[in-house]
Each structure stands twice: as structure tokens, then as C-alpha cells.
Design an enzyme around this catalytic site. Sequence first.
Site: not given
Ligand code: AHR
Length: 490
Positions: A173, A295
Site C-alpha cells: 500500500e 488483501e
Molecule cells: O489488513 C489490515 C490493513 O489493511 C493492512 O495492514 C493494510 O495493508 C490494509 O490497509
Amino acid sequence: MTRLVVNASNKKSKIHKEVYGHFSEHLGRCIYEGLYVGEDSKIPNKKGMRTDVVEALKEMKLPMLRWPGGCFADEYHWKDGIGPKESRKRMINTHWGGVLEDNSFGTHEFMELCEQIGCEPYINGNLGSGTVQEMSEWVEYLTFDGVSPMADLRAKNGRKEPWKVKFFGVGNENWGCGGNMTPEHYANEYRRYQTYCRNYGENRLYKVAGGPNVDDYNWCDTVMRIAHRHMDALSLHAYTFENNWDDKGAATGFSEKGWYKTLKNALYMDELVTKHSKIMDRYDPGKRIALAVDEWGCWFNVEPGTNPGFLYQQSTMRDALVAGVTLNIFNKHSDRVRIANIAQLVNVLQSVILTEGEKMLLTPTYHVFNMYKCHQEATLVDSFVETKEIGDLDAKVMNLQESASIGEDGKLHITINNLSVTEGYDVSGVLVDWDIKSVKAEILTNDMGAHNTFDNPDVVHVEEFKDFKATDKGIDFNIPPCSVLHFEVE
Ligand code: AHR
């Protein structure tokens, strides 16, 4: 009667097992308590890893695990997590709850966990606040076989043999918590950092570049344009809320409207994957580069009374349906989506396992992953189901959704979801080019808000499904409301 058609001779792409991957971050009670309790714990463990959790993950065939973050990855300095535990550096986990991180779970522990589970490690390097040298040395420490400063250090810490590491993320990110970069800046940094992530001996890294946030198509396009020659995969992060970032909705006790809004948001994954894939096609028409949805999952308000920085939430039948439809979407896009990691493995967001002291429970999401493991390494086949629009005025969804594959076991597997809270449907399944010898089925079904608790851990569980009839054309069945159904056809 609704029609379902599966054409077994129209074979499509392979469904890579890594699409069924998971994510574990130094966040809340995921690593500490959830996976790792330390060797001196009263909770049964092997080298500090909870035996009950490891056994459940082996049963679910967990194929790949991402670590150490997440946002934590871009603050993590791997050398703090090696060597004698008593001398490991302590730090504050500034992202997640401001708690003390004692680094007792580091590289050796993570690799041990993966070995116990039998899964591929997916390590995420620090580009946001680390150096090129630090990332390069981590790869050397993990994979170099022979005499080198990092291989010697590894041996001194008790591991002579190198590990095999394939999946390696270069930042996380980086449009946000990983450094607030512009796509141009990140793409150039990516090119620089990845240059020094070497392939030592026979180890071959599969490099994952930090991709877009949800529908940031400009990020996708720019990073692909500047860096596509240097990557094996581009990540995508997209979470599902009931409402929005500021009010994510409660994990339990939601309304029917909340059910449909959440499922509508989950189905949006299809559009995201389609559009990002199209952009990737411009630079990579042969689809060499994978889209890694590393994610995804439901993100709701934390359980009342828990640390807001720990992201602990319950998981209901609604989460089961989100998992069911999302995994079907990934199967159908398996020509491009070859990695995916639901967030997160234990005690954080849409977990498959929750723990409380020595107690452990399997969530409805666990059961979906367990039912869908038949798709790992299978070949997607063409399928179609007739649908109608159901739901709430501002949240319309399709009533049924499916995918089908021919598994490594040579059997045909169909996973079909009924998104309606109230209505069951009669379905007439036509299996083209498949001579049915036998049919078995299993189902996960319950009320929309049903979930497992530590006092009642088996409320939601998988049962044998018998409400079907094999016909000369296929299978006729009635799919109950709010259910995930799996047919195994020989
Ligand atoms: O999964 C929680 C968070 O969500 C992670 O650390 C991040 O990559 C995303 O914003």
C-alpha cells in the site's frame, strides 16, 4: 425451475492454489495468541505454534501465507526479529493499537510456521521505511546457500540450510501507509528495490509489486507502464464494508438491508478484477503477470469492548456468502487472478479462526474455504446459472452465483451460492459432456446472522446435502436460502 449449465469439455484456465491464500500481520491477536503462544505456554504447541490452529489450517489445505503485513511490513526491520529472543529489539506497533512488539516472532518463527502448516511463505519486504540494502539482505538471509555474510548470520542463528522462498512483495500500500507515494514515484522505487532482490542458487523469486487501492485505475496503469517488465504480479487491495470506511457496519446483528448491501459490495470485486485486468492487458496481453488480490474480505466495526486497533470481529453466514461469491469470482478470473489472500488468518477482520485463551473456534468463513479447497490446482470449466435480481431497493444482487472446475482428483466440483435471505430455488443442473457415476454434496446454511461462539462453537457447520436427484441430463436440486453448496460429481 432455474437452469444451471456446466460444460465439462469447455476447459478454461488453471485455478492456482495460491488464490486460496491467507494473510497474517503483526496486528492485534493474529500472530501473538492466535498463531504463536511461545514454547512455555500451557496451550499445546510445537515450537511455540498452537497445535490446534495448525491442525485446522492443514485440514483446510492452507496453500500460502503472507507476512509480516500489511502496513506493519513497511515499518518492519527484519533484523530486529532474529537471534536470541531476550536480546531482540522491542518496538511500538504504531499502526495497530500502539502496543509493544517484542519481536519474539520473526523470520525463523514464520518459516517454522509455514513448514508446520505445509504452505508456501509469501514475505512482504519493507520499501516504505527500509533500505534497498535491508531488503536485499533479507532475501540473501532467507535463500543464499554457501558462504556469505547473511548466510553465516543465519547459520549462527541455528539454520544452516537456506529456505525456499518464492513469493516476495516489494512494499505494501505504498499509495498510503507504505509511504504515501505517487504511482510514478513508487514504480521507480519498485524498479530499484527489486533489482537487488536476487535469485540465489535454484531459488526463484516471484516478485509482487504494490498495486492499486480498489478502483485506482491510474495507479494500475502507471505502475504497469513503468515497471511491468520487472514484476511477476501486481497486487490489488479491496475490502468489503456494509456502508463505507467511516461506518463499516456491525459484524453481527445487522439487518436484511445490511446483508444485501454487503453482498452487493462483495460482488463489486468482479468489476474491479475485470477493469484492472483490462489495463494490465495493454502492457501484458499474454497474461504473464498475475493480479494478486492479496488483501480482501469483510471489514466491519470492531467487537464492542475490544481494542479498536486490533480489528477483532465476528464472522457470520454473511461472511460465508462473501467468501463464497468472492472465491467464485476469482475462479472465473483465474487466467489473471493467480494469488489472493483473505485478511486475516486468525482473530483479525474476516478470520477463519478465532481464539480465546486455549479455546478456538472455526468461523463460517473457515467452512467455505474448507469446502472450496477442491478448486485448488483444478481446471476451471465453463458454467452458467440463470439468475434474477433480488435484494433491497438500493442493493440489488443476483440470487444465485456459481463456479465449476475439474479437480486434481478428476472429479467435477460445482460451488453455488444462494444469496437470498428468504427464498430457496429449484435448480435443474445440466452437465454437458459428463457421464455421472456418483454425486455427493455438502452445504453450509443457517440464518443470515448465525455465527459460532466459544460457548457454542458448532452453530454453523457443514452438513451432508441430500436434497438432489441425479437425472439423465445432470442434477436437480433445491438450494435453500442463505447457503453455500458444493457438489462433487464423479
Ligand atoms: O489488513 C489490515 C490493513 O489493511 C493492512 O495492514 C493494510 O495493508 C490494509 O490497509
